[in-house]
Design a protein around this motif. Structure first.
Motif, mmCIF file in Angstrom:
data_model
loop_
_atom_site.group_PDB
_atom_site.id
_atom_site.type_symbol
_atom_site.label_atom_id
_atom_site.label_comp_id
_atom_site.label_asym_id
_atom_site.label_seq_id
_atom_site.Cartn_x
_atom_site.Cartn_y
_atom_site.Cartn_z
ATOM 1 N N LEU A 79 -1.899 52.020 4.564
ATOM 2 C CA LEU A 79 -1.837 50.755 3.827
ATOM 3 C C LEU A 79 -1.854 50.986 2.317
ATOM 4 C CD1 LEU A 79 -4.136 48.428 5.976
ATOM 5 C CD2 LEU A 79 -1.633 48.450 5.824
ATOM 6 N N ILE A 80 -2.587 52.000 1.874
ATOM 7 C CA ILE A 80 -2.589 52.334 0.440
ATOM 8 C C ILE A 80 -1.173 52.721 0.016
ATOM 9 C CG2 ILE A 80 -3.383 53.971 -1.308
ATOM 10 C CD1 ILE A 80 -6.066 54.059 0.148
ATOM 11 N N TYR A 81 -0.517 53.566 0.798
ATOM 12 C CA TYR A 81 0.863 53.968 0.475
ATOM 13 C C TYR A 81 1.792 52.759 0.421
ATOM 14 C CZ TYR A 81 -0.406 58.879 1.285
ATOM 15 O OH TYR A 81 -0.974 60.116 1.216
ATOM 16 N N GLN A 82 1.618 51.827 1.365
ATOM 17 C CA GLN A 82 2.446 50.626 1.368
ATOM 18 C C GLN A 82 2.224 49.808 0.096
ATOM 19 O OE1 GLN A 82 1.586 48.451 4.945
ATOM 20 N NE2 GLN A 82 2.752 49.852 6.261
ATOM 21 N N LYS A 83 0.971 49.671 -0.298
ATOM 22 C CA LYS A 83 0.645 48.910 -1.505
ATOM 23 C C LYS A 83 1.251 49.572 -2.739
ATOM 24 C CE LYS A 83 -3.665 46.930 0.219
ATOM 25 N NZ LYS A 83 -5.112 46.854 0.043
ATOM 26 N N ILE A 84 1.185 50.900 -2.802
ATOM 27 C CA ILE A 84 1.759 51.621 -3.941
ATOM 28 C C ILE A 84 3.266 51.407 -3.995
ATOM 29 C CG2 ILE A 84 2.227 53.924 -4.876
ATOM 30 C CD1 ILE A 84 -0.562 54.746 -3.756
ATOM 31 N N CYS A 85 3.935 51.553 -2.858
ATOM 32 C CA CYS A 85 5.394 51.400 -2.805
ATOM 33 C C CYS A 85 5.843 49.995 -3.168
ATOM 34 C CB CYS A 85 5.914 51.776 -1.420
ATOM 35 S SG CYS A 85 5.802 53.538 -1.074
ATOM 36 N N LYS A 86 5.034 48.990 -2.822
ATOM 37 C CA LYS A 86 5.371 47.598 -3.133
ATOM 38 C C LYS A 86 4.915 47.191 -4.540
ATOM 39 C CE LYS A 86 4.949 45.904 1.604
ATOM 40 N NZ LYS A 86 4.138 45.050 2.497
ATOM 41 N N GLY A 87 4.023 47.981 -5.126
ATOM 42 C CA GLY A 87 3.442 47.584 -6.411
ATOM 43 C C GLY A 87 2.472 46.430 -6.221
ATOM 44 N N ASP A 88 1.848 46.364 -5.057
ATOM 45 C CA ASP A 88 0.946 45.282 -4.684
ATOM 46 C C ASP A 88 -0.428 45.500 -5.329
ATOM 47 O OD1 ASP A 88 -0.337 43.187 -3.453
ATOM 48 O OD2 ASP A 88 -0.405 44.121 -1.469
ATOM 49 N N VAL A 89 -0.595 44.942 -6.525
ATOM 50 C CA VAL A 89 -1.835 45.123 -7.288
ATOM 51 C C VAL A 89 -2.569 43.790 -7.366
ATOM 52 C CG1 VAL A 89 -2.805 45.804 -9.503
ATOM 53 C CG2 VAL A 89 -0.708 46.865 -8.693
ATOM 54 N N ARG A 90 -3.869 43.816 -7.065
ATOM 55 C CA ARG A 90 -4.695 42.604 -7.149
ATOM 56 C C ARG A 90 -5.254 42.498 -8.567
ATOM 57 N NH1 ARG A 90 -10.515 41.769 -5.212
ATOM 58 N NH2 ARG A 90 -10.455 44.011 -5.458
ATOM 59 N N MET A 91 -5.064 41.357 -9.194
ATOM 60 C CA MET A 91 -5.555 41.131 -10.556
ATOM 61 C C MET A 91 -6.680 40.100 -10.536
ATOM 62 S SD MET A 91 -3.780 42.921 -12.680
ATOM 63 C CE MET A 91 -2.328 43.918 -12.567
ATOM 64 N N HIS A 92 -7.715 40.359 -11.317
ATOM 65 C CA HIS A 92 -8.802 39.394 -11.455
ATOM 66 C C HIS A 92 -8.343 38.230 -12.321
ATOM 67 C CE1 HIS A 92 -12.113 41.379 -9.480
ATOM 68 N NE2 HIS A 92 -11.769 42.524 -10.044
ATOM 69 N N LYS A 93 -8.847 37.054 -12.024
ATOM 70 C CA LYS A 93 -8.485 35.852 -12.777
ATOM 71 C C LYS A 93 -8.969 35.908 -14.220
ATOM 72 C CE LYS A 93 -8.410 32.945 -8.701
ATOM 73 N NZ LYS A 93 -9.023 31.862 -7.945
ATOM 74 N N TRP A 94 -10.057 36.666 -14.471
ATOM 75 C CA TRP A 94 -10.623 36.721 -15.815
ATOM 76 C C TRP A 94 -9.807 37.604 -16.760
ATOM 77 C CZ3 TRP A 94 -11.581 41.735 -16.792
ATOM 78 C CH2 TRP A 94 -11.938 42.560 -15.736
ATOM 79 N N MET A 95 -8.865 38.379 -16.230
ATOM 80 C CA MET A 95 -8.051 39.248 -17.090
ATOM 81 C C MET A 95 -7.037 38.415 -17.877
ATOM 82 S SD MET A 95 -7.366 42.448 -14.535
ATOM 83 C CE MET A 95 -6.212 43.207 -15.659
ATOM 84 N N THR A 96 -6.824 38.791 -19.116
ATOM 85 C CA THR A 96 -5.863 38.062 -19.944
ATOM 86 C C THR A 96 -4.452 38.272 -19.403
ATOM 87 O OG1 THR A 96 -5.483 39.907 -21.445
ATOM 88 C CG2 THR A 96 -7.296 38.397 -22.001
ATOM 89 N N PRO A 97 -3.555 37.327 -19.650
ATOM 90 C CA PRO A 97 -2.171 37.502 -19.207
ATOM 91 C C PRO A 97 -1.537 38.776 -19.775
ATOM 92 C CG PRO A 97 -2.545 35.225 -19.844
ATOM 93 C CD PRO A 97 -3.781 35.994 -20.229
ATOM 94 N N GLY A 98 -1.872 39.130 -21.010
ATOM 95 C CA GLY A 98 -1.331 40.345 -21.619
ATOM 96 C C GLY A 98 -1.777 41.595 -20.894
ATOM 97 N N ALA A 99 -3.058 41.659 -20.516
ATOM 98 C CA ALA A 99 -3.582 42.808 -19.771
ATOM 99 C C ALA A 99 -2.950 42.878 -18.393
ATOM 100 C CB ALA A 99 -5.101 42.718 -19.656
ATOM 101 N N GLN A 100 -2.841 41.741 -17.721
ATOM 102 C CA GLN A 100 -2.218 41.712 -16.397
ATOM 103 C C GLN A 100 -0.771 42.192 -16.457
ATOM 104 O OE1 GLN A 100 -2.626 38.035 -14.241
ATOM 105 N NE2 GLN A 100 -4.789 37.832 -14.771
ATOM 106 N N SER A 101 -0.045 41.721 -17.430
ATOM 107 C CA SER A 101 1.352 42.109 -17.572
ATOM 108 C C SER A 101 1.495 43.611 -17.803
ATOM 109 C CB SER A 101 1.992 41.334 -18.737
ATOM 110 O OG SER A 101 3.284 41.804 -18.986
ATOM 111 N N LEU A 102 0.680 44.160 -18.693
ATOM 112 C CA LEU A 102 0.760 45.587 -18.994
ATOM 113 C C LEU A 102 0.411 46.431 -17.769
ATOM 114 C CD1 LEU A 102 1.301 47.820 -21.030
ATOM 115 C CD2 LEU A 102 -1.091 47.656 -21.729
ATOM 116 N N ILE A 103 -0.643 46.066 -17.052
ATOM 117 C CA ILE A 103 -1.033 46.828 -15.867
ATOM 118 C C ILE A 103 0.069 46.777 -14.814
ATOM 119 C CG2 ILE A 103 -2.641 46.881 -13.911
ATOM 120 C CD1 ILE A 103 -4.840 46.099 -15.925
ATOM 121 N N LYS A 104 0.644 45.606 -14.600
ATOM 122 C CA LYS A 104 1.739 45.488 -13.628
ATOM 123 C C LYS A 104 2.924 46.357 -14.035
ATOM 124 C CE LYS A 104 0.583 40.910 -11.901
ATOM 125 N NZ LYS A 104 0.940 39.499 -11.881
ATOM 126 N N ARG A 105 3.229 46.398 -15.317
ATOM 127 C CA ARG A 105 4.352 47.214 -15.794
ATOM 128 C C ARG A 105 4.054 48.710 -15.660
ATOM 129 N NH1 ARG A 105 5.356 45.236 -21.558
ATOM 130 N NH2 ARG A 105 7.101 46.683 -21.494
#
Length: 95
Positions: free
Chosen positions: A15-41
């Protein structure tokens, strides 16, 4: 460090491999949109994901960032070590 947990986590390795391949990252609601965007990228599974140069010019990353300024001796030492240690790995393990 920002979220205090691994970006891809599960008890099941498949399941970890599947999440990595999909880029399936869970983000906390308290994170700023800028931080979320950078981490996703950064964690984008696309081989053409964000580069270090792109990260350094990202608005969220630049907040309170002071680039290191090594002196000339340090730069020469780093370059010499890089030339000396050019052995290729016999295998690569991503985990």
């Amino acid at each position: 460090m920002l979220t205090v947990y691994l970006p891809f986590d599960d008890r099941n390795l498949a399941l970890i491999y599947q999440k990595i391949c999909k880029g399936d990252v869970r983000m906390h609601k308290w994170m700023t949109p800028g931080a979320q965007s950078l981490i996703k990228r950064i964690l984008d599974p696309n081989p053409k994901r964000i580069t270090m140069a792109d990260i350094k010019v990202d608005e969220w990353f630049k907040q309170d960032y002071t680039p290191a300024k090594p002196n000339e001796d340090e730069v020469l030492s780093i370059q010499e070590n890089a030339v000396e240690n050019q052995e290729l790995p016999t295998h690569v393990n991503a985990f």
